[in-house]
Write a protein that holds these residues in place. Structure first.
Motif, PDB file in Angstrom:
ATOM      1  N   HIS A 114      19.356  12.801  -2.464  1.00  0.00           N
ATOM      2  CA  HIS A 114      18.873  14.106  -1.815  1.00  0.00           C
ATOM      3  C   HIS A 114      19.845  15.115  -2.290  1.00  0.00           C
ATOM      4  N   ASP A 115      19.901  15.380  -3.617  1.00  0.00           N
ATOM      5  CA  ASP A 115      20.803  16.442  -3.819  1.00  0.00           C
ATOM      6  C   ASP A 115      20.172  17.509  -4.800  1.00  0.00           C
ATOM      7  N   PHE A 116      20.951  18.539  -5.303  1.00  0.00           N
ATOM      8  CA  PHE A 116      20.244  19.573  -5.803  1.00  0.00           C
ATOM      9  C   PHE A 116      19.611  19.089  -7.179  1.00  0.00           C
ATOM     10  N   TRP A 117      20.453  18.211  -8.118  1.00  0.00           N
ATOM     11  CA  TRP A 117      19.918  17.920  -9.402  1.00  0.00           C
ATOM     12  C   TRP A 117      18.711  17.056  -9.218  1.00  0.00           C
ATOM     13  N   SER A 118      18.680  16.050  -8.155  1.00  0.00           N
ATOM     14  CA  SER A 118      17.628  15.361  -7.885  1.00  0.00           C
ATOM     15  C   SER A 118      16.326  15.904  -7.419  1.00  0.00           C
ATOM     16  N   ARG A 119      16.345  17.121  -6.937  1.00  0.00           N
ATOM     17  CA  ARG A 119      15.246  17.887  -6.625  1.00  0.00           C
ATOM     18  C   ARG A 119      14.626  18.574  -8.010  1.00  0.00           C
ATOM     19  N   LEU A 120      15.544  18.635  -8.843  1.00  0.00           N
ATOM     20  CA  LEU A 120      14.958  19.166 -10.132  1.00  0.00           C
ATOM     21  C   LEU A 120      14.694  18.134 -11.312  1.00  0.00           C
ATOM     22  N   LEU A 121      15.297  17.276 -11.259  1.00  0.00           N
ATOM     23  CA  LEU A 121      15.432  16.453 -12.321  1.00  0.00           C
ATOM     24  C   LEU A 121      14.848  14.837 -12.070  1.00  0.00           C
ATOM     25  N   SER A 122      14.434  14.421 -10.783  1.00  0.00           N
ATOM     26  CA  SER A 122      14.256  13.216 -10.218  1.00  0.00           C
ATOM     27  C   SER A 122      13.041  12.533 -11.094  1.00  0.00           C
ATOM     28  N   ALA A 123      13.525  11.263 -11.727  1.00  0.00           N
ATOM     29  CA  ALA A 123      12.669  10.438 -12.254  1.00  0.00           C
ATOM     30  C   ALA A 123      11.805   9.703 -11.279  1.00  0.00           C
ATOM     31  N   THR A 124      12.226   9.661 -10.063  1.00  0.00           N
ATOM     32  CA  THR A 124      11.471   9.097  -8.927  1.00  0.00           C
ATOM     33  C   THR A 124      10.313   9.899  -8.565  1.00  0.00           C
ATOM     34  N   ARG A 125      10.484  11.228  -8.372  1.00  0.00           N
ATOM     35  CA  ARG A 125       9.438  11.989  -8.015  1.00  0.00           C
ATOM     36  C   ARG A 125       8.363  12.209  -9.224  1.00  0.00           C
ATOM     37  N   LYS A 126       8.747  11.858 -10.562  1.00  0.00           N
ATOM     38  CA  LYS A 126       7.841  11.824 -11.577  1.00  0.00           C
ATOM     39  C   LYS A 126       6.843  10.710 -11.422  1.00  0.00           C
ATOM     40  N   ILE A 127       7.534   9.429 -11.340  1.00  0.00           N
ATOM     41  CA  ILE A 127       6.960   8.269 -11.102  1.00  0.00           C
ATOM     42  C   ILE A 127       5.883   8.007 -10.277  1.00  0.00           C
ATOM     43  N   LEU A 128       6.066   8.871  -9.104  1.00  0.00           N
ATOM     44  CA  LEU A 128       5.288   8.849  -7.798  1.00  0.00           C
ATOM     45  C   LEU A 128       3.653   9.085  -8.229  1.00  0.00           C
ATOM     46  N   ASN A 129       3.806   9.976  -9.141  1.00  0.00           N
ATOM     47  CA  ASN A 129       2.301  10.658  -9.389  1.00  0.00           C
ATOM     48  C   ASN A 129       1.822   9.607 -10.727  1.00  0.00           C
ATOM     49  N   SER A 130       2.624   8.668 -11.336  1.00  0.00           N
ATOM     50  CA  SER A 130       1.944   7.946 -12.422  1.00  0.00           C
ATOM     51  C   SER A 130       1.913   6.440 -12.184  1.00  0.00           C
ATOM     52  N   THR A 131       2.487   5.854 -11.199  1.00  0.00           N
ATOM     53  CA  THR A 131       2.847   4.520 -10.935  1.00  0.00           C
ATOM     54  C   THR A 131       1.322   3.974 -10.845  1.00  0.00           C
ATOM     55  N   THR A 132       1.158   2.642 -11.238  1.00  0.00           N
ATOM     56  CA  THR A 132      -0.008   1.787 -11.140  1.00  0.00           C
ATOM     57  C   THR A 132       0.032   0.768 -10.042  1.00  0.00           C
ATOM     58  N   THR A 133       1.179   0.710  -9.257  1.00  0.00           N
ATOM     59  CA  THR A 133       1.377  -0.325  -8.394  1.00  0.00           C
ATOM     60  C   THR A 133       2.061   0.426  -7.036  1.00  0.00           C
ATOM     61  N   ASP A 134       2.316  -0.364  -5.892  1.00  0.00           N
ATOM     62  CA  ASP A 134       2.991   0.067  -4.761  1.00  0.00           C
ATOM     63  C   ASP A 134       4.464   0.446  -5.160  1.00  0.00           C
ATOM     64  N   LEU A 135       4.908   1.443  -4.488  1.00  0.00           N
ATOM     65  CA  LEU A 135       6.146   1.996  -4.869  1.00  0.00           C
ATOM     66  C   LEU A 135       6.978   2.074  -3.589  1.00  0.00           C
ATOM     67  N   LEU A 136       8.372   1.584  -3.725  1.00  0.00           N
ATOM     68  CA  LEU A 136       9.176   1.810  -2.655  1.00  0.00           C
ATOM     69  C   LEU A 136      10.314   2.430  -2.912  1.00  0.00           C
ATOM     70  N   ILE A 137      10.575   3.663  -2.325  1.00  0.00           N
ATOM     71  CA  ILE A 137      11.648   4.380  -2.551  1.00  0.00           C
ATOM     72  C   ILE A 137      12.816   4.269  -1.414  1.00  0.00           C
ATOM     73  N   ILE A 138      13.992   4.045  -2.160  1.00  0.00           N
ATOM     74  CA  ILE A 138      15.268   3.707  -1.348  1.00  0.00           C
ATOM     75  C   ILE A 138      16.059   5.206  -1.304  1.00  0.00           C
ATOM     76  N   TYR A 139      16.258   5.563  -0.140  1.00  0.00           N
ATOM     77  CA  TYR A 139      17.377   6.798   0.031  1.00  0.00           C
ATOM     78  C   TYR A 139      18.721   6.517  -0.275  1.00  0.00           C
ATOM     79  N   LEU A 140      19.134   7.184  -1.131  1.00  0.00           N
ATOM     80  CA  LEU A 140      20.667   7.078  -1.611  1.00  0.00           C
ATOM     81  C   LEU A 140      21.434   8.336  -1.250  1.00  0.00           C
ATOM     82  N   ASP A 141      22.817   7.956  -0.673  1.00  0.00           N
ATOM     83  CA  ASP A 141      23.386   8.943  -0.258  1.00  0.00           C
ATOM     84  C   ASP A 141      24.070   9.711  -1.407  1.00  0.00           C
ATOM     85  N   SER A 142      24.234  10.972  -1.458  1.00  0.00           N
ATOM     86  CA  SER A 142      24.615  11.732  -2.535  1.00  0.00           C
ATOM     87  C   SER A 142      26.047  11.790  -2.822  1.00  0.00           C
TER      88      SER A 142
END
Length: 142
Positions: A114-142
């Protein structure tokens, strides 16, 4: 719901250990397979620098060998059998989704800062709209 094969997307940083450990906790409950994937999106074909000295860059084979060693080190720390340790180059979404299909993963686990760069460039955010399976997102400290 019990998962049979969990694919864990890692970035080879220290935070990858947290993502893997969460996936392993889930896998231990149901004896699920666990695979790891690292997508190298920073390969030479994706760099658009003008004054790039190609001779100073490692070869693709050298880079892949180093990445594989780093991924294997994470696999050893997992304290759980790792079915596949996959290194691929290219587009994160396409490569991860292709791996999900190829190995038959029914859960994809990713980390997210949850940092500035992740808001702009997050691969996880992109995969959210394209994955074909269940998705678990783990929160990571910045």
């Amino acid at each position: 719901m019990s998962y049979k094969h969990i694919l864990v997307a890692v970035d080879l940083s220290k935070s990858s250990e947290k993502v893997i450990s969460r996936a392993v906790l889930l896998a231990k409950d149901t004896n699920a397979k666990v695979s790891l994937i690292f997508v190298d999106v920073d390969n030479v074909s994706n760099i658009g620098l003008v004054n790039l000295e190609i001779d100073s860059l490692p070869s693709i084979e050298e880079r892949e060998k180093t990445l594989q060693q780093d991924l294997q080190a994470l696999a050893v720390k997992a304290d759980y059998p790792i079915e596949n340790a996959i290194i691929v180059m290219g587009n994160f979404n396409r490569r991860v989704n292709a791996a999900v299909e190829k190995i038959g993963a029914d859960l994809l686990v990713c980390g997210h800062h949850h940092d500035f760069w992740s808001r702009l460039l997050s691969a996880t955010r992109k995969i959210l709209n394209s994955t074909t399976t269940d998705l678990l997102i783990i929160y990571l400290d910045s």
